[in-house]
Design a protein around this motif. Structure first.
Motif, PDB file in Angstrom:
ATOM      1  N   PRO A   1       0.823  -1.210   0.000  1.00 24.87           N
ATOM      2  CA  PRO A   1       0.000   0.000   0.000  1.00 24.87           C
ATOM      3  C   PRO A   1       0.855   1.258   0.000  1.00 24.87           C
ATOM      4  O   PRO A   1       2.054   1.222   0.293  1.00 24.87           O
ATOM      5  CB  PRO A   1      -0.808  -0.144   1.296  1.00 24.87           C
ATOM      6  CG  PRO A   1      -0.852  -1.609   1.549  1.00 24.87           C
ATOM      7  CD  PRO A   1       0.488  -2.131   1.075  1.00 24.87           C
ATOM      8  N   ALA A   2       0.204   2.378  -0.295  1.00 25.13           N
ATOM      9  CA  ALA A   2       0.940   3.631  -0.471  1.00 25.13           C
ATOM     10  C   ALA A   2       1.422   4.229   0.842  1.00 25.13           C
ATOM     11  O   ALA A   2       2.294   5.102   0.839  1.00 25.13           O
ATOM     12  CB  ALA A   2       0.056   4.638  -1.207  1.00 25.13           C
ATOM     13  N   THR A   3       0.864   3.788   1.965  1.00 28.74           N
ATOM     14  CA  THR A   3       1.264   4.373   3.238  1.00 28.74           C
ATOM     15  C   THR A   3       2.666   3.943   3.647  1.00 28.74           C
ATOM     16  O   THR A   3       3.114   2.840   3.332  1.00 28.74           O
ATOM     17  CB  THR A   3       0.289   3.954   4.354  1.00 28.74           C
ATOM     18  OG1 THR A   3       0.245   2.527   4.422  1.00 28.74           O
ATOM     19  CG2 THR A   3      -1.120   4.480   4.070  1.00 28.74           C
ATOM     20  N   TYR A   4       3.367   4.833   4.328  1.00 31.18           N
ATOM     21  CA  TYR A   4       4.696   4.546   4.879  1.00 31.18           C
ATOM     22  C   TYR A   4       5.677   4.066   3.810  1.00 31.18           C
ATOM     23  O   TYR A   4       6.481   3.141   4.051  1.00 31.18           O
ATOM     24  CB  TYR A   4       4.599   3.501   6.001  1.00 31.18           C
ATOM     25  CG  TYR A   4       3.768   3.948   7.182  1.00 31.18           C
ATOM     26  CD1 TYR A   4       4.182   5.006   7.981  1.00 31.18           C
ATOM     27  CD2 TYR A   4       2.567   3.305   7.483  1.00 31.18           C
ATOM     28  CE1 TYR A   4       3.419   5.412   9.073  1.00 31.18           C
ATOM     29  CE2 TYR A   4       1.806   3.709   8.570  1.00 31.18           C
ATOM     30  CZ  TYR A   4       2.228   4.758   9.359  1.00 31.18           C
ATOM     31  OH  TYR A   4       1.467   5.148  10.441  1.00 31.18           O
ATOM     32  N   ARG A   5       5.656   4.709   2.672  1.00 28.55           N
ATOM     33  CA  ARG A   5       6.552   4.270   1.583  1.00 28.55           C
ATOM     34  C   ARG A   5       8.019   4.374   1.981  1.00 28.55           C
ATOM     35  O   ARG A   5       8.805   3.454   1.740  1.00 28.55           O
ATOM     36  CB  ARG A   5       6.283   5.107   0.333  1.00 28.55           C
ATOM     37  CG  ARG A   5       4.997   4.748  -0.392  1.00 28.55           C
ATOM     38  CD  ARG A   5       4.827   5.603  -1.632  1.00 28.55           C
ATOM     39  NE  ARG A   5       3.644   5.216  -2.394  1.00 28.55           N
ATOM     40  CZ  ARG A   5       3.224   5.862  -3.475  1.00 28.55           C
ATOM     41  NH1 ARG A   5       3.890   6.924  -3.924  1.00 28.55           N
ATOM     42  NH2 ARG A   5       2.135   5.449  -4.109  1.00 28.55           N
TER      43      ARG A   5
ATOM     44  N   ARG B   1       8.968   1.691   4.557  1.00 27.90           N
ATOM     45  CA  ARG B   1       9.061   0.358   3.965  1.00 27.90           C
ATOM     46  C   ARG B   1      10.364   0.210   3.171  1.00 27.90           C
ATOM     47  O   ARG B   1      11.012  -0.839   3.206  1.00 27.90           O
ATOM     48  CB  ARG B   1       7.851   0.090   3.072  1.00 27.90           C
ATOM     49  CG  ARG B   1       6.521   0.008   3.822  1.00 27.90           C
ATOM     50  CD  ARG B   1       5.361  -0.188   2.842  1.00 27.90           C
ATOM     51  NE  ARG B   1       4.082   0.209   3.385  1.00 27.90           N
ATOM     52  CZ  ARG B   1       3.126  -0.625   3.818  1.00 27.90           C
ATOM     53  NH1 ARG B   1       3.320  -1.918   3.777  1.00 27.90           N
ATOM     54  NH2 ARG B   1       1.988  -0.163   4.298  1.00 27.90           N
TER      55      ARG B   1
ATOM     56  N   GLN C   1       0.819  -0.303  16.195  1.00 35.77           N
ATOM     57  CA  GLN C   1       1.068  -0.727  14.820  1.00 35.77           C
ATOM     58  C   GLN C   1       2.565  -0.806  14.559  1.00 35.77           C
ATOM     59  O   GLN C   1       3.355  -0.022  15.093  1.00 35.77           O
ATOM     60  CB  GLN C   1       0.418   0.229  13.815  1.00 35.77           C
ATOM     61  CG  GLN C   1      -1.094   0.246  13.883  1.00 35.77           C
ATOM     62  CD  GLN C   1      -1.700   1.122  12.802  1.00 35.77           C
ATOM     63  OE1 GLN C   1      -1.017   1.913  12.161  1.00 35.77           O
ATOM     64  NE2 GLN C   1      -2.996   0.969  12.594  1.00 35.77           N
TER      65      GLN C   1
ATOM     66  N   LEU D   1       2.228  -3.727   7.248  1.00 38.04           N
ATOM     67  CA  LEU D   1       1.745  -3.031   8.437  1.00 38.04           C
ATOM     68  C   LEU D   1       0.785  -3.934   9.208  1.00 38.04           C
ATOM     69  O   LEU D   1      -0.253  -4.347   8.676  1.00 38.04           O
ATOM     70  CB  LEU D   1       1.041  -1.732   8.036  1.00 38.04           C
ATOM     71  CG  LEU D   1       0.516  -0.854   9.167  1.00 38.04           C
ATOM     72  CD1 LEU D   1       1.672  -0.281   9.987  1.00 38.04           C
ATOM     73  CD2 LEU D   1      -0.345   0.280   8.598  1.00 38.04           C
TER      74      LEU D   1
ATOM     75  N   ALA E   1      -4.317  -2.716   8.053  1.00 38.69           N
ATOM     76  CA  ALA E   1      -5.050  -2.035   6.991  1.00 38.69           C
ATOM     77  C   ALA E   1      -5.436  -3.078   5.947  1.00 38.69           C
ATOM     78  O   ALA E   1      -4.848  -4.166   5.882  1.00 38.69           O
ATOM     79  CB  ALA E   1      -4.203  -0.931   6.360  1.00 38.69           C
TER      80      ALA E   1
ATOM     81  N   GLU F   1      -3.042  -5.775   3.640  1.00 41.94           N
ATOM     82  CA  GLU F   1      -1.653  -5.864   4.116  1.00 41.94           C
ATOM     83  C   GLU F   1      -1.122  -7.294   4.146  1.00 41.94           C
ATOM     84  O   GLU F   1       0.055  -7.522   3.917  1.00 41.94           O
ATOM     85  CB  GLU F   1      -1.532  -5.232   5.503  1.00 41.94           C
ATOM     86  CG  GLU F   1      -1.594  -3.710   5.498  1.00 41.94           C
ATOM     87  CD  GLU F   1      -0.332  -3.058   4.950  1.00 41.94           C
ATOM     88  OE1 GLU F   1       0.673  -3.760   4.744  1.00 41.94           O
ATOM     89  OE2 GLU F   1      -0.364  -1.831   4.719  1.00 41.94           O
TER      90      GLU F   1
END
Length: 244
Positions: free
Chosen positions: A4-8, A11, A42, A65, A74, A77
């Motif tokens: 997913p685009a979060t925390y690119r 990661r 998290q 995540l 999320a 994930e």
């Protein structure tokens, strides 16, 4: 499925750190993982995908995540990934140590050999590795069970053995390193591995391990995080072929 685009950025950092561990021989094959606390309850953690190739080929897609209970935090994930069997190793540290943000678990053969040979991690070097010397001078405890830390009970045992120290050796297994950043946690593990390797060489050559004298310890300068962490990390990335 792509991550997913979060925390690119986070990661990417964890993926690169896994590759550093592999390049340095601390996580050969498919074993080992890194986690990073990113929110209340998290954590981002290196997971195993359907096309697992090992830590040396970790990509941001392998970093997922999850909650501290190992559930997806999320949608999507964990559809094609599974959390490490030893996720409790990470979560036990994160639950018990609010000062810790990142946890590294690796299987350095030299650390395992040194411990099984009865060789403790001690401040036997000086300016050769100043952060490592200071870490060793504070003591590196040992968790004396050669088991997978696969449940909360074993995780609590390991944390009890670790105490407030940044690194704990896991007998017949590897090590756990905990720090405020991913980079620092990895560099701590590298220092312990280096000292273990030197100790093995010294004893194999017939020498005796001697701790650095207090007066020499007092002379070691604090070079600052810019040198100890930032510069050292750039070197590790370049060494692993990550920086162009």
């Amino acid at each position: 499925m792509s991550a997913p685009a979060t925390y690119r950025a986070e990661r990417q950092l964890i993926a690169e750190a896994c590759r550093v561990l592999a390049e340095r021989g601390l996580a050969d094959g498919i074993l080992g993982h890194i986690s990073l606390r990113v929110g209340d309850g998290q954590v981002l953690v290196r997971c195993r995908g359907q096309q697992e190739r090992g830590l040396g080929w970790t990509t941001p897609d392998d970093v997922r995540l999850v909650t501290l209970d190992g559930e997806p935090a999320a949608e999507g994930e964990l559809e094609e990934h599974s959390v490490p069997n030893e996720l409790p190793l990470h979560t036990a540290v994160l639950r018990a140590r609010p000062d810790v943000v990142s946890v590294v678990h690796a299987h350095p053969p030299r650390v395992v050999v040194a411990d099984l040979a009865g060789i403790a991690i001690r401040p036997i070097v000086g300016a050769f590795d100043i952060p490592g010397t200071r870490l060793a001078a504070g003591g590196v405890p040992v968790y004396p069970r050669g088991v997978l830390i696969r449940n909360e009970r074993l995780g609590v045992e390991m944390v009890a053995a670790m105490g407030e120290r940044p690194v704990v050796v896991l007998r017949g297994h590897g090590l756990t390193s905990a720090a405020m950043t991913v980079e620092q946690a990895v560099l701590q593990a590298l220092s312990v591995d280096t000292i273990a390797g030197l100790a093995i060489q010294v004893t194999a050559s017939g020498g005796t391990l001697v701790d650095l004298p207090e007066e020499d310890m007092a002379e070691l300068p604090d070079l600052g995080t810019g040198f100890n962490t930032e510069t050292a990390w750039r070197h590790e990335l370049a060494r692993a072929g990550i920086v162009g």
